[in-house]
Enzyme design. Structure first.
Site, mmCIF file in Angstrom:
data_model
loop_
_atom_site.group_PDB
_atom_site.id
_atom_site.type_symbol
_atom_site.label_atom_id
_atom_site.label_comp_id
_atom_site.label_asym_id
_atom_site.label_seq_id
_atom_site.Cartn_x
_atom_site.Cartn_y
_atom_site.Cartn_z
ATOM 1 N N GLU A 285 0.830 -1.212 0.000
ATOM 2 C CA GLU A 285 0.000 0.000 0.000
ATOM 3 C C GLU A 285 0.864 1.261 0.000
ATOM 4 O O GLU A 285 0.487 2.283 -0.593
ATOM 5 C CB GLU A 285 -0.941 -0.008 1.204
ATOM 6 C CG GLU A 285 -1.925 -1.166 1.199
ATOM 7 C CD GLU A 285 -2.700 -1.263 -0.103
ATOM 8 O OE1 GLU A 285 -3.269 -0.230 -0.533
ATOM 9 O OE2 GLU A 285 -2.725 -2.355 -0.699
ATOM 10 N N TRP A 288 1.624 1.623 -3.526
ATOM 11 C CA TRP A 288 0.549 2.237 -4.308
ATOM 12 C C TRP A 288 0.610 3.761 -4.194
ATOM 13 O O TRP A 288 0.402 4.476 -5.185
ATOM 14 C CB TRP A 288 -0.818 1.721 -3.851
ATOM 15 C CG TRP A 288 -1.954 2.361 -4.573
ATOM 16 C CD1 TRP A 288 -2.742 3.388 -4.125
ATOM 17 C CD2 TRP A 288 -2.418 2.075 -5.902
ATOM 18 N NE1 TRP A 288 -3.668 3.742 -5.082
ATOM 19 C CE2 TRP A 288 -3.501 2.944 -6.184
ATOM 20 C CE3 TRP A 288 -2.024 1.149 -6.872
ATOM 21 C CZ2 TRP A 288 -4.181 2.931 -7.393
ATOM 22 C CZ3 TRP A 288 -2.717 1.141 -8.081
ATOM 23 C CH2 TRP A 288 -3.774 2.015 -8.323
ATOM 24 N N TRP A 316 -21.309 11.516 -19.569
ATOM 25 C CA TRP A 316 -21.654 11.695 -18.161
ATOM 26 C C TRP A 316 -22.997 12.402 -18.033
ATOM 27 O O TRP A 316 -23.369 13.217 -18.867
ATOM 28 C CB TRP A 316 -20.584 12.503 -17.438
ATOM 29 C CG TRP A 316 -19.235 11.866 -17.413
ATOM 30 C CD1 TRP A 316 -18.109 12.284 -18.077
ATOM 31 C CD2 TRP A 316 -18.842 10.698 -16.683
ATOM 32 N NE1 TRP A 316 -17.058 11.454 -17.804
ATOM 33 C CE2 TRP A 316 -17.472 10.471 -16.962
ATOM 34 C CE3 TRP A 316 -19.515 9.817 -15.838
ATOM 35 C CZ2 TRP A 316 -16.767 9.409 -16.409
ATOM 36 C CZ3 TRP A 316 -18.807 8.745 -15.290
ATOM 37 C CH2 TRP A 316 -17.457 8.547 -15.567
ATOM 38 N N ASN A 351 -10.817 2.352 2.991
ATOM 39 C CA ASN A 351 -10.454 2.278 1.584
ATOM 40 C C ASN A 351 -11.396 1.392 0.768
ATOM 41 O O ASN A 351 -11.756 1.713 -0.369
ATOM 42 C CB ASN A 351 -9.022 1.785 1.418
ATOM 43 C CG ASN A 351 -8.569 1.827 -0.031
ATOM 44 O OD1 ASN A 351 -8.526 2.897 -0.643
ATOM 45 N ND2 ASN A 351 -8.260 0.673 -0.599
ATOM 46 N N TRP A 369 -16.322 11.382 -12.504
ATOM 47 C CA TRP A 369 -15.417 11.078 -11.393
ATOM 48 C C TRP A 369 -14.862 12.349 -10.768
ATOM 49 O O TRP A 369 -14.542 12.373 -9.577
ATOM 50 C CB TRP A 369 -14.281 10.171 -11.863
ATOM 51 C CG TRP A 369 -13.454 10.709 -12.998
ATOM 52 C CD1 TRP A 369 -13.673 10.521 -14.333
ATOM 53 C CD2 TRP A 369 -12.279 11.531 -12.897
ATOM 54 N NE1 TRP A 369 -12.713 11.179 -15.074
ATOM 55 C CE2 TRP A 369 -11.845 11.792 -14.228
ATOM 56 C CE3 TRP A 369 -11.558 12.046 -11.834
ATOM 57 C CZ2 TRP A 369 -10.709 12.570 -14.498
ATOM 58 C CZ3 TRP A 369 -10.431 12.819 -12.098
ATOM 59 C CH2 TRP A 369 -10.015 13.068 -13.416
#
Length: 491
Positions: A285, A288, A316, A351, A369
């Site tokens: 992690e 990441w 969208w 998460n 997004w």
């Protein structure tokens, strides 16, 4: 220059004393040290800190200021464009050098480059690596390009990553004799007043005691001694304390990834192979996070535009009512609403739940997004430009190593899988606490007698789903097909 010419240490996302290369460099010089923090809302533009991060910053600066005073120095607070403010300060006090630890946001790179150019030939300027294990330009593919898939990136990182031991905190600092006047922390009004929405943040983070370098070190130690033994599985269960919760501390630099790396490696070296495997999962992690920062460095448009250019044409929707229901935790899907209320209350969200709530927004509701990214930016205490943008693009299927857009999370099944006993939902949705486990993730399927027994009237105590899952999923698939110009078969 003489030994009395001070060195300016420009604090940014490194609000700590230990393992702070810029501060260590200044302390070792034997010259006076002037620590400075600049509140720079100008250079950051649209990405000025959100409300929750400003709350965190207030408390983090309080802790840093007190820690510096114990070393004999004092933190100077100034406000304005960072490069302009620091250049002016360096000239006013006759600084011998200006030092800082590098940041990787596009605006920070441009700002720091301007400052170095302005000081060139007059005042020495030095920057250091402190916020990442590897610089973004240090880990590249065999073709010399940025990795866009995480697994080979992390494999490459592990082949080159051997972090030096963390630096100790300085024992003392020589104060700057002619320290200019600056702002007081209260001048910046980082804390909310009317309305005061920060009660949940105060409760969650111990009224600011849970913020800062000491709190970060304590949190890491607690995690390694109590929560890490089942990390690989526990990190997906939102109803337990199965994650490190170090993300805000890492974002503000109250702890360094190098400190985390060595602490995890040392804990693993003393334990079983099973525990070592948990530490490998945990450090993945951290990897990441490195990956996201590398993406932002190589693709600075990432917070605004999709890395997959075909998504520029995605159809969208625009639906203010649906967006508001999502933001307020009133979608009618308990795992979604629990996550959104946890976010509002604590400034943090598990998460796994971040992925689920994101999927509902961009797929079931067809909202862009960027709308989710913007809401997270304002409400997360760990709002990090690289992680936030990369995470939302991953959810939206338009980023690096992204989940395919046509894979649509079922919020009911996700709740049943990761919160099977409803502990997480009941914590954040007390109106559903008396509902049996069988219906906790889909209240609208409960018989009227069960709903009455739980004291629930749908539409009054808890909303019906903002959109039917099957309908939302099909609408997402249709939109994806329209973007591609051909039909798409789901997995």
């Amino acid at each position: 220059m003489t030994d009395q010419n001070p060195i300016i240490v420009w604090f940014r996302q490194d609000l700590r004393l230990a393992d702070n290369p810029a501060l260590a460099h200044a302390a070792a010089s034997g010259q006076p040290v002037l620590p400075v923090y600049v509140l720079d809302d100008i250079t950051q533009g649209a990405w000025r800190m959100g409300s929750a991060t400003r709350w965190w910053l207030h408390h983090s600066l309080m802790h840093l200021s007190a820690a510096l005073e114990r070393l004999g120095s004092a933190l100077l607070l100034l406000r304005g464009p960072g490069d302009v403010v620091i250049e002016d300060l360096a000239e006013r006090i006759g600084a011998a050098e200006v030092v800082w630890n590098r940041c990787y946001e596009p605006y920070a790179i441009e700002r720091d480059s301007r400052l170095k150019a302005a000081l060139k030939g007059r005042i020495k300027a030095s920057s250091f690596k402190a916020g990442l294990l590897n610089e973004p330009w240090e880990v590249l593919s065999g073709a010399g390009t940025a990795y866009k898939v995480f697994t080979p990136y992390w494999r490459a990182c592990l082949s080159v990553t051997d972090p030096q031991p963390p630096l100790p905190a300085p024992e003392r600092l020589i104060p700057c004799p002619d320290r200019p006047a600056g702002d007081s922390l209260s001048d910046w009004a980082l804390l909310p007043t009317s309305p005061d929405w920060a009660g949940g943040l105060r409760r969650t983070w111990a009224d600011g005691v849970g913020v800062g370098e000491a709190a970060a070190s304590a949190r890491l130690a607690q995690f390694l001694s109590h929560g890490a033994s089942n990390y690989a599985a526990g990190r997906d269960v939102p109803g337990i304390d199965g994650t490190s919760r170090l993300s805000p501390h890492l974002h503000f630099g109250e702890i360094s990834p190098r400190q985390v790396w060595h602490a995890a490696k040392q804990a693993g070296a003393k334990a079983s192979e099973s525990f070592q495997a948990q530490m490998d999962s945990f450090l993945r992690e951290i990897g990441w996070r490195e990956f996201c920062h590398g993406l932002l460095y190589h693709f600075p448009h990432m917070p605004e535009r999709p890395l997959a250019p075909q998504f520029e044409a995605f159809p969208w929707a625009s639906d203010d009512a649906a967006l508001s229901a999502w933001q307020r935790g009133r979608t009618g899907y308990p795992i979604i609403d629990a996550g959104m209320r946890q976010l509002w209350e604590t400034g943090w969200m598990h998460n796994r739940v971040r992925m689920i709530v994101g999927s509902l927004l961009v797929k079931h509701l067809l909202l862009p997004w960027q709308a989710g990214q913007d809401w997270f930016w304002d409400t997360l205490v760990d709002a990090d430009l690289a992680n936030n943008a990369a995470g939302w693009q991953w959810i939206g299927g338009c980023g690096a190593d992204a989940a395919p857009y046509f894979r649509v999370f079922n919020p009911i099944l996700q709740g049943q899988k990761f919160d099977p006993d409803g502990r997480y939902v009941r914590q954040w949705l007390p109106e559903l606490k008396h509902l049996p486990d069988k219906y906790i993730h889909a209240p609208w399927t409960a018989p009227p007698m069960v709903l009455r027994g739980a004291g629930i009237m749908l539409g009054r105590d808890y909303p019906a789903p903002v959109i039917d899952h099957a309908l939302g999923r099909q609408r997402a698939l249709d939109a994806f097909a329209a973007m591609r110009g051909d039909p798409v078969e789901p997995d």
